[in-house]
Design a protein around this motif. Structure first.
Motif, PDB file in Angstrom:
ATOM      1  N   ALA A   1      56.664  42.118 -68.865  1.00  0.00           N
ATOM      2  CA  ALA A   1      57.865  42.036 -68.027  1.00  0.00           C
ATOM      3  C   ALA A   1      58.462  40.629 -68.017  1.00  0.00           C
ATOM      4  N   GLY A   2      57.862  39.700 -68.785  1.00  0.00           N
ATOM      5  CA  GLY A   2      58.414  38.352 -68.868  1.00  0.00           C
ATOM      6  C   GLY A   2      57.826  37.370 -67.870  1.00  0.00           C
ATOM      7  N   GLY A   3      56.814  37.795 -67.095  1.00  0.00           N
ATOM      8  CA  GLY A   3      56.187  36.891 -66.144  1.00  0.00           C
ATOM      9  C   GLY A   3      55.228  35.927 -66.825  1.00  0.00           C
ATOM     10  N   ASP A   4      54.841  34.886 -66.083  1.00  0.00           N
ATOM     11  CA  ASP A   4      53.921  33.899 -66.656  1.00  0.00           C
ATOM     12  C   ASP A   4      52.679  33.712 -65.783  1.00  0.00           C
ATOM     13  N   TRP A   5      52.239  34.770 -65.101  1.00  0.00           N
ATOM     14  CA  TRP A   5      51.054  34.684 -64.256  1.00  0.00           C
ATOM     15  C   TRP A   5      50.295  36.003 -64.289  1.00  0.00           C
ATOM     16  N   ILE A   6      49.018  35.933 -63.927  1.00  0.00           N
ATOM     17  CA  ILE A   6      48.186  37.119 -63.832  1.00  0.00           C
ATOM     18  C   ILE A   6      47.464  37.113 -62.491  1.00  0.00           C
ATOM     19  N   MET A   7      46.915  38.242 -62.140  1.00  0.00           N
ATOM     20  CA  MET A   7      46.108  38.386 -60.933  1.00  0.00           C
ATOM     21  C   MET A   7      44.993  39.386 -61.283  1.00  0.00           C
ATOM     22  N   LEU A   8      43.761  39.065 -60.937  1.00  0.00           N
ATOM     23  CA  LEU A   8      42.650  39.961 -61.239  1.00  0.00           C
ATOM     24  C   LEU A   8      42.668  41.187 -60.338  1.00  0.00           C
ATOM     25  N   ASN A   9      42.325  42.313 -60.900  1.00  0.00           N
ATOM     26  CA  ASN A   9      42.165  43.542 -60.130  1.00  0.00           C
ATOM     27  C   ASN A   9      40.821  43.506 -59.407  1.00  0.00           C
ATOM     28  N   PRO A  10      40.696  44.217 -58.296  1.00  0.00           N
ATOM     29  CA  PRO A  10      39.380  44.309 -57.653  1.00  0.00           C
ATOM     30  C   PRO A  10      38.388  44.964 -58.615  1.00  0.00           C
ATOM     31  N   PRO A  11      37.125  44.557 -58.561  1.00  0.00           N
ATOM     32  CA  PRO A  11      36.146  45.194 -59.448  1.00  0.00           C
ATOM     33  C   PRO A  11      35.930  46.646 -59.065  1.00  0.00           C
ATOM     34  N   GLN A  12      35.401  47.405 -59.990  1.00  0.00           N
ATOM     35  CA  GLN A  12      34.988  48.780 -59.740  1.00  0.00           C
ATOM     36  C   GLN A  12      33.483  48.843 -59.933  1.00  0.00           C
ATOM     37  N   ILE A  13      32.856  49.859 -59.354  1.00  0.00           N
ATOM     38  CA  ILE A  13      31.413  50.003 -59.488  1.00  0.00           C
ATOM     39  C   ILE A  13      31.089  51.370 -60.065  1.00  0.00           C
ATOM     40  N   MET A  14      29.898  51.468 -60.666  1.00  0.00           N
ATOM     41  CA  MET A  14      29.395  52.745 -61.147  1.00  0.00           C
ATOM     42  C   MET A  14      28.084  53.008 -60.421  1.00  0.00           C
ATOM     43  N   ASP A  15      27.971  54.209 -59.835  1.00  0.00           N
ATOM     44  CA  ASP A  15      26.748  54.539 -59.097  1.00  0.00           C
ATOM     45  C   ASP A  15      25.693  55.130 -60.034  1.00  0.00           C
TER      46      ASP A  15
ATOM     47  N   ASN B   1      34.847  27.836 -49.150  1.00  0.00           N
ATOM     48  CA  ASN B   1      35.248  26.521 -48.647  1.00  0.00           C
ATOM     49  C   ASN B   1      34.861  25.415 -49.625  1.00  0.00           C
ATOM     50  N   ASP B   2      34.669  25.791 -50.903  1.00  0.00           N
ATOM     51  CA  ASP B   2      34.223  24.821 -51.903  1.00  0.00           C
ATOM     52  C   ASP B   2      35.149  24.746 -53.116  1.00  0.00           C
ATOM     53  N   GLY B   3      36.417  25.088 -52.939  1.00  0.00           N
ATOM     54  CA  GLY B   3      37.372  25.015 -54.043  1.00  0.00           C
ATOM     55  C   GLY B   3      37.639  26.337 -54.739  1.00  0.00           C
ATOM     56  N   HIS B   4      36.886  27.378 -54.420  1.00  0.00           N
ATOM     57  CA  HIS B   4      37.163  28.700 -54.971  1.00  0.00           C
ATOM     58  C   HIS B   4      38.321  29.318 -54.181  1.00  0.00           C
ATOM     59  N   GLU B   5      39.247  29.918 -54.895  1.00  0.00           N
ATOM     60  CA  GLU B   5      40.367  30.595 -54.248  1.00  0.00           C
ATOM     61  C   GLU B   5      40.061  32.084 -54.125  1.00  0.00           C
ATOM     62  N   LEU B   6      40.915  32.800 -53.412  1.00  0.00           N
ATOM     63  CA  LEU B   6      40.730  34.238 -53.224  1.00  0.00           C
ATOM     64  C   LEU B   6      40.759  34.976 -54.560  1.00  0.00           C
ATOM     65  N   TRP B   7      40.005  36.057 -54.642  1.00  0.00           N
ATOM     66  CA  TRP B   7      39.913  36.853 -55.860  1.00  0.00           C
ATOM     67  C   TRP B   7      41.286  37.271 -56.378  1.00  0.00           C
ATOM     68  N   ASP B   8      42.180  37.634 -55.476  1.00  0.00           N
ATOM     69  CA  ASP B   8      43.485  38.162 -55.902  1.00  0.00           C
ATOM     70  C   ASP B   8      44.589  37.102 -55.929  1.00  0.00           C
ATOM     71  N   THR B   9      44.227  35.843 -56.102  1.00  0.00           N
ATOM     72  CA  THR B   9      45.223  34.784 -56.190  1.00  0.00           C
ATOM     73  C   THR B   9      45.964  34.859 -57.523  1.00  0.00           C
ATOM     74  N   ALA B  10      47.211  34.446 -57.540  1.00  0.00           N
ATOM     75  CA  ALA B  10      47.988  34.407 -58.781  1.00  0.00           C
ATOM     76  C   ALA B  10      47.554  33.191 -59.597  1.00  0.00           C
ATOM     77  N   ILE B  11      47.375  33.420 -60.898  1.00  0.00           N
ATOM     78  CA  ILE B  11      46.970  32.349 -61.809  1.00  0.00           C
ATOM     79  C   ILE B  11      48.073  32.224 -62.854  1.00  0.00           C
TER      80      ILE B  11
ATOM     81  N   GLU C   1      37.798  43.860 -64.921  1.00  0.00           N
ATOM     82  CA  GLU C   1      38.815  43.846 -65.974  1.00  0.00           C
ATOM     83  C   GLU C   1      38.291  44.517 -67.250  1.00  0.00           C
ATOM     84  N   ASN C   2      37.655  45.673 -67.086  1.00  0.00           N
ATOM     85  CA  ASN C   2      37.117  46.503 -68.173  1.00  0.00           C
ATOM     86  C   ASN C   2      35.882  45.928 -68.862  1.00  0.00           C
ATOM     87  N   TYR C   3      35.284  44.886 -68.328  1.00  0.00           N
ATOM     88  CA  TYR C   3      34.003  44.382 -68.816  1.00  0.00           C
ATOM     89  C   TYR C   3      32.927  44.815 -67.829  1.00  0.00           C
TER      90      TYR C   3
END
Length: 188
Positions: free
Chosen positions: A113-127, A145-155, A179-181
């Motif tokens: 779509a022409g954007g220049d950022w990504i955001m991670l999807n929430p992980p999924q689990i397999m039971d 509180n150690d420099g890590h940002e929220l999982w869904d932050t824009a990068i 992300e499919n891994y």
């Protein structure tokens, strides 16, 4: 087909002449069974990724984005403490926390779509039954509180970020997909 019929008739004739005891497994049959099982096991393990492995993200061929999971815990208390919403301790109601820390390096991002950022999807689990499920955000866990940002932050393109996410997942989780891994978490 005419050549095949005598070959098929031979085992029937031998069976009719044999006694009622259980047939013995031939060595060639055992070897084939072991080879098939080993190949299946090896293929399943090849799909699993390791903590610290650098993984390529984004399907657009012009993108250059990597993800490296640096830590993953399952069933532990919130790494950065819990939010105190009320005086009662938070009840996970049969669930547990999945906490993931990662590094994302977005060297080049160009979306369709022409954007220049990504955001991670929430992980999924397999039971343990092989069913894939979505995760819920662990709202009770405090943000890093150690420099890590929220999982869904824009990068954005050109940025490197450390991210952290806490998620509520059911008991019996065997694999986590980011992300499919896929990561095997049975031994965490």
């Amino acid at each position: 087909m005419k050549k095949l019929l005598p070959l098929l008739a031979l085992p029937l004739a031998l069976t009719a002449c044999s006694n009622d005891s259980e047939p013995e497994t031939t060595p060639s049959t055992e070897a084939n069974d072991v080879a098939t099982t080993s190949a299946t096991d090896a293929n399943g393990l090849d799909d699993d990724r390791e903590i610290g492995e650098e993984l390529q993200l984004a399907s657009n061929p012009t993108n250059d984005v990597t993800l490296k999971v640096t830590e993953m815990t399952l069933g532990e208390e919130c790494k950065y403490g819990t939010n105190d919403y009320d005086e009662e301790p938070y009840d996970l109601d049969g669930k547990q926390y999945l906490q993931i820390s990662a590094e994302v390096n977005a060297k080049n991002v160009v979306t369709d779509a022409g954007g220049d950022w990504i955001m991670l999807n929430p992980p999924q689990i397999m039971d343990h039954d092989g069913f894939t499920q979505s995760t819920s955000v662990g709202f009770d866990c405090q943000n890093a509180n150690d420099g890590h940002e929220l999982w869904d932050t824009a990068i954005h393109s050109g940025e490197k970020k450390r991210i952290y996410g806490a998620f509520e997942v059911p008991q019996g989780v065997e694999k986590v997909s980011i992300e499919n891994y896929t990561f095997d978490v049975k031994d965490l």
